[in-house]
Design a protein around this motif. Sequence first.
Motif, PDB file in Angstrom:
ATOM      1  N   VAL A  15      36.098  66.872  74.729  1.00  0.00           N
ATOM      2  CA  VAL A  15      36.697  67.815  74.799  1.00  0.00           C
ATOM      3  C   VAL A  15      37.186  69.586  75.359  1.00  0.00           C
ATOM      4  CG1 VAL A  15      38.245  69.237  73.811  1.00  0.00           C
ATOM      5  CG2 VAL A  15      37.707  66.648  72.702  1.00  0.00           C
ATOM      6  N   GLU A  16      36.946  69.490  76.511  1.00  0.00           N
ATOM      7  CA  GLU A  16      37.233  71.106  77.863  1.00  0.00           C
ATOM      8  C   GLU A  16      38.193  71.503  77.707  1.00  0.00           C
ATOM      9  OE1 GLU A  16      34.052  68.882  81.064  1.00  0.00           O
ATOM     10  OE2 GLU A  16      36.677  69.348  81.292  1.00  0.00           O
ATOM     11  N   GLN A  17      38.012  73.159  77.226  1.00  0.00           N
ATOM     12  CA  GLN A  17      39.043  74.009  77.512  1.00  0.00           C
ATOM     13  C   GLN A  17      38.584  75.051  78.234  1.00  0.00           C
ATOM     14  OE1 GLN A  17      38.587  76.653  73.726  1.00  0.00           O
ATOM     15  NE2 GLN A  17      41.152  76.217  73.871  1.00  0.00           N
ATOM     16  N   CYS A  18      39.365  75.607  78.587  1.00  0.00           N
ATOM     17  CA  CYS A  18      39.621  76.811  80.580  1.00  0.00           C
ATOM     18  C   CYS A  18      39.364  77.592  79.416  1.00  0.00           C
ATOM     19  CB  CYS A  18      40.655  76.586  81.101  1.00  0.00           C
ATOM     20  SG  CYS A  18      40.745  77.759  82.665  1.00  0.00           S
ATOM     21  N   HIS A  67      43.386  75.639  78.648  1.00  0.00           N
ATOM     22  CA  HIS A  67      43.840  75.056  78.661  1.00  0.00           C
ATOM     23  C   HIS A  67      43.064  73.513  78.335  1.00  0.00           C
ATOM     24  CE1 HIS A  67      45.266  70.658  81.245  1.00  0.00           C
ATOM     25  NE2 HIS A  67      44.173  71.115  80.897  1.00  0.00           N
ATOM     26  N   THR A  68      43.289  72.857  77.595  1.00  0.00           N
ATOM     27  CA  THR A  68      42.778  71.447  76.919  1.00  0.00           C
ATOM     28  C   THR A  68      42.464  70.075  77.771  1.00  0.00           C
ATOM     29  OG1 THR A  68      42.239  72.439  74.932  1.00  0.00           O
ATOM     30  CG2 THR A  68      42.044  70.403  74.693  1.00  0.00           C
ATOM     31  N   ARG A  69      41.731  69.352  77.490  1.00  0.00           N
ATOM     32  CA  ARG A  69      41.771  68.017  78.016  1.00  0.00           C
ATOM     33  C   ARG A  69      40.667  67.732  77.160  1.00  0.00           C
ATOM     34  NH1 ARG A  69      39.181  68.578  84.586  1.00  0.00           N
ATOM     35  NH2 ARG A  69      37.919  69.272  84.117  1.00  0.00           N
ATOM     36  N   VAL A  70      40.754  66.190  77.313  1.00  0.00           N
ATOM     37  CA  VAL A  70      39.420  64.468  76.817  1.00  0.00           C
ATOM     38  C   VAL A  70      39.305  64.299  78.426  1.00  0.00           C
ATOM     39  CG1 VAL A  70      39.462  62.844  75.277  1.00  0.00           C
ATOM     40  CG2 VAL A  70      40.712  65.232  74.486  1.00  0.00           C
ATOM     41  N   TRP A  71      37.779  64.491  77.858  1.00  0.00           N
ATOM     42  CA  TRP A  71      37.092  63.622  79.090  1.00  0.00           C
ATOM     43  C   TRP A  71      36.684  62.644  78.576  1.00  0.00           C
ATOM     44  CZ3 TRP A  71      38.329  65.752  84.240  1.00  0.00           C
ATOM     45  CH2 TRP A  71      37.120  65.096  85.466  1.00  0.00           C
ATOM     46  N   TYR A  72      36.776  61.377  78.765  1.00  0.00           N
ATOM     47  CA  TYR A  72      36.089  60.128  78.610  1.00  0.00           C
ATOM     48  C   TYR A  72      35.016  59.645  78.950  1.00  0.00           C
ATOM     49  CZ  TYR A  72      39.290  59.778  74.681  1.00  0.00           C
ATOM     50  OH  TYR A  72      40.417  59.944  73.352  1.00  0.00           O
ATOM     51  N   ASN A  73      33.890  58.582  78.839  1.00  0.00           N
ATOM     52  CA  ASN A  73      33.026  58.732  79.313  1.00  0.00           C
ATOM     53  C   ASN A  73      33.033  57.248  80.746  1.00  0.00           C
ATOM     54  OD1 ASN A  73      31.012  60.677  78.717  1.00  0.00           O
ATOM     55  ND2 ASN A  73      30.271  59.601  76.679  1.00  0.00           N
ATOM     56  N   SER A  74      32.784  56.988  81.588  1.00  0.00           N
ATOM     57  CA  SER A  74      32.377  56.221  82.890  1.00  0.00           C
ATOM     58  C   SER A  74      32.080  55.400  81.945  1.00  0.00           C
ATOM     59  CB  SER A  74      32.596  56.695  84.234  1.00  0.00           C
ATOM     60  OG  SER A  74      33.342  57.426  84.629  1.00  0.00           O
ATOM     61  N   CYS A  75      31.759  54.311  82.756  1.00  0.00           N
ATOM     62  CA  CYS A  75      31.455  52.251  82.377  1.00  0.00           C
ATOM     63  C   CYS A  75      30.027  52.705  83.299  1.00  0.00           C
ATOM     64  CB  CYS A  75      32.031  51.049  82.069  1.00  0.00           C
ATOM     65  SG  CYS A  75      32.234  50.831  84.474  1.00  0.00           S
ATOM     66  N   ARG A  76      30.116  52.912  84.605  1.00  0.00           N
ATOM     67  CA  ARG A  76      29.363  53.394  85.726  1.00  0.00           C
ATOM     68  C   ARG A  76      28.608  51.224  85.842  1.00  0.00           C
ATOM     69  NH1 ARG A  76      24.712  57.482  83.654  1.00  0.00           N
ATOM     70  NH2 ARG A  76      25.914  59.495  83.069  1.00  0.00           N
ATOM     71  N   ASN A  77      29.640  50.584  85.880  1.00  0.00           N
ATOM     72  CA  ASN A  77      29.589  48.995  86.359  1.00  0.00           C
ATOM     73  C   ASN A  77      30.199  49.600  87.930  1.00  0.00           C
ATOM     74  OD1 ASN A  77      30.267  46.711  86.638  1.00  0.00           O
ATOM     75  ND2 ASN A  77      29.247  46.535  85.241  1.00  0.00           N
TER      76      ASN A  77
END
Length: 403
Positions: free
Chosen positions: A50-53, A58-68
């Motif tokens: 979770v990130e916040q400015c 402002h708050t957002r959720v940032w999910y990880n990438s699969c990197r495939n």
Amino acid sequence: MDRPTLTVGDIFRRYGEAYRRAADRVLSTAQRRVMTAIESCRTAALGGHVEQCDHCGHTRVWYNSCRNRHCPSCQSLARAAWIEDRTADLLDIPYFHVVFTMPQAIAEIAAQNKAVVYGILFRTTADTLRTIAADPRHLGAAIGFFAVLHTWGQTLMHHPHLHCVVPGGGLSPDSTRWIACRPGFFLPVRVLSRLFRRLFLESLQEAFDTGRLHFAGSLDALADPSGFAAHLHPTRQTDWVVYAKPPFAGPQQVLEYVGRYTHRVAIANQRILYMDDGHVRFRSKDDRAASPQTPQTMTRDAPEFLRRFLLHVLPSGFHRIRYYGWLGHRHRAETLARCRQLLGTIAAPPNTGNAPPPSDYRDRYESLTGVSLRACPVCADGHMIVTAALLRGHSDSARPDTS
């Protein structure tokens, strides 16, 4: 940073499970792994934070990438890093873009024997370019180049071909002279095509004779030598498609153009227009049309879209970017230095000096692309600060920010 409204991952998450059940007997292990990776990409299944400015809150959720490597959402950082690494290899001369394509009859064999036939495509393409370039009747020089495998066309059907980027010249046999090709002309494509056809068919026949090709379904008859010979007979009589595009204007244009090819997958997320009622609509173009650059769209039912996408899953460990000639051996740096000496040019200084690359992917991405992943998408004045980590499988009530 703007992201596409729809992604290939959205299509897999909505229709993938039904497709698994329907295509259970024909899906390979590699295809299943790709499906799982793309479905999980940038979702709670892979965890995130979770990130916040620090300015506007402002708050957002940032999910990880699969990197495939097959995931269209995971290629930008790898592409930018590859371009940075290749900058040191560029010479200040014109570069040519040469494309080698196998006939449809052989593409059918390749679909069931990817590692073997794609390997033959790489090897015979490289042998063709080096042989004709070394011939004194044409260039009479040793060349260095790289090749990138593409297996798709605009409609996502199976269309294997190699994109080769070749400098407009090479080293003399004794490495004492730089031999430049004629302005605007690399090598005769008709000569390239005929040698490519002969070398490829010889290698394919050898693969058949040694039992390295396997056939199933509609290609069952090819397991018999007479059936295999009959299938290949028309390809011996036709011209194989080899074409050279006009030369690039210079090294910077090479990077800008080639960057679109090196880590591309079957379709970019930006081409997805619509997904609903069991159908997917995407942008395409018809190279055979009178105005091929005119935007067009194509709609396919979701199972067919997924089937076409999965046609392009590569065998595990297969390298789709390969280097040849003096770009492909351990003396690459020394040979490039010799080329520059003969051309009277010097290498561009590295962008980062001796400093190691940033360890945080966000800093690494910004250093390569100039785009900040930390800037607040709402106020643009603040920076997004990580306030909490999300474990794999965690379901957060906040909706991921797609800005």
